[in-house]
Design a protein around this motif. Sequence first.
Motif, PDB file in Angstrom:
ATOM      1  N   LEU A  29       6.553   3.039   5.870  1.00 16.92           N
ATOM      2  CA  LEU A  29       7.845   2.514   5.412  1.00 16.92           C
ATOM      3  C   LEU A  29       8.893   2.640   6.510  1.00 16.92           C
ATOM      4  O   LEU A  29       9.719   1.738   6.696  1.00 16.92           O
ATOM      5  N   THR A  45      -3.716   5.695   7.268  1.00 18.66           N
ATOM      6  CA  THR A  45      -4.193   4.953   6.100  1.00 18.66           C
ATOM      7  C   THR A  45      -5.696   4.699   6.201  1.00 18.66           C
ATOM      8  O   THR A  45      -6.449   4.926   5.239  1.00 18.66           O
ATOM      9  N   SER A  91       2.306   6.826   4.131  1.00 17.33           N
ATOM     10  CA  SER A  91       3.322   6.009   3.457  1.00 17.33           C
ATOM     11  C   SER A  91       4.691   6.126   4.105  1.00 17.33           C
ATOM     12  O   SER A  91       5.373   5.120   4.324  1.00 17.33           O
ATOM     13  N   LEU A 128       0.876   3.919  -2.946  1.00 19.60           N
ATOM     14  CA  LEU A 128       0.464   5.322  -2.817  1.00 19.60           C
ATOM     15  C   LEU A 128       1.546   6.266  -3.344  1.00 19.60           C
ATOM     16  O   LEU A 128       1.247   7.241  -4.040  1.00 19.60           O
ATOM     17  N   LEU A 129       2.793   5.977  -3.015  1.00 22.35           N
ATOM     18  CA  LEU A 129       3.887   6.825  -3.512  1.00 22.35           C
ATOM     19  C   LEU A 129       3.970   6.777  -5.035  1.00 22.35           C
ATOM     20  O   LEU A 129       4.157   7.811  -5.691  1.00 22.35           O
ATOM     21  N   ASP A 161      -1.715  10.943   2.483  1.00 20.35           N
ATOM     22  CA  ASP A 161      -1.141   9.737   1.878  1.00 20.35           C
ATOM     23  C   ASP A 161       0.372   9.674   2.072  1.00 20.35           C
ATOM     24  O   ASP A 161       0.929   8.612   2.351  1.00 20.35           O
ATOM     25  N   SER A 169       0.931   5.156  11.075  1.00 18.26           N
ATOM     26  CA  SER A 169       0.720   4.867   9.653  1.00 18.26           C
ATOM     27  C   SER A 169      -0.624   4.190   9.394  1.00 18.26           C
ATOM     28  O   SER A 169      -1.367   4.586   8.491  1.00 18.26           O
ATOM     29  N   THR A 206       0.827  -1.210   0.000  1.00 17.75           N
ATOM     30  CA  THR A 206       0.000   0.000   0.000  1.00 17.75           C
ATOM     31  C   THR A 206       0.860   1.259   0.000  1.00 17.75           C
ATOM     32  O   THR A 206       0.605   2.191  -0.775  1.00 17.75           O
ATOM     33  N   ASP A 207       1.864   1.302   0.857  1.00 16.90           N
ATOM     34  CA  ASP A 207       2.692   2.501   0.970  1.00 16.90           C
ATOM     35  C   ASP A 207       3.474   2.776  -0.309  1.00 16.90           C
ATOM     36  O   ASP A 207       3.520   3.910  -0.788  1.00 16.90           O
TER      37      ASP A 207
END
Length: 134
Positions: A64, A84, A60, A19-20, A56, A80, A15-16
Amino acid sequence: MSRVLGPTKTAMLITDVGLLLYWAVVFAGLIPPEYAYRDYTNPILSDWNHSFVPLDLAASLTGLASLCARAAQRPLMTVSLTLTSTAGLQAIAFWALRGDFTLAWWLPNLFLLLFPLPALVVLARGGERAPVSR
């Protein structure tokens, strides 16, 4: 690895990074506006979509960082996952208020809303004491 946090870490990583990548592609102009949001002629919806950038990115980057950290893993993961889930809830609430039930928007945002919840319960209860990756 723990029963709840192990799969959550995998979902967080996907997911992270996703999103990036999404925002990198949006800002590079590689997604035509009509695919970035439904009514691409409406500047309010464009602004609404872009209003998620800080949320976001914060979700992210803390996610991470939690996957790399040892000492601060639990607090970073909690932040996080909360951010999210909040992003998913914010989007779902918006589309529900508009009466727009397009699956292309609902499914990813329901995922963002729901996947963090089991791990947040575990983290809030103080369970699975050592979620540190080896």
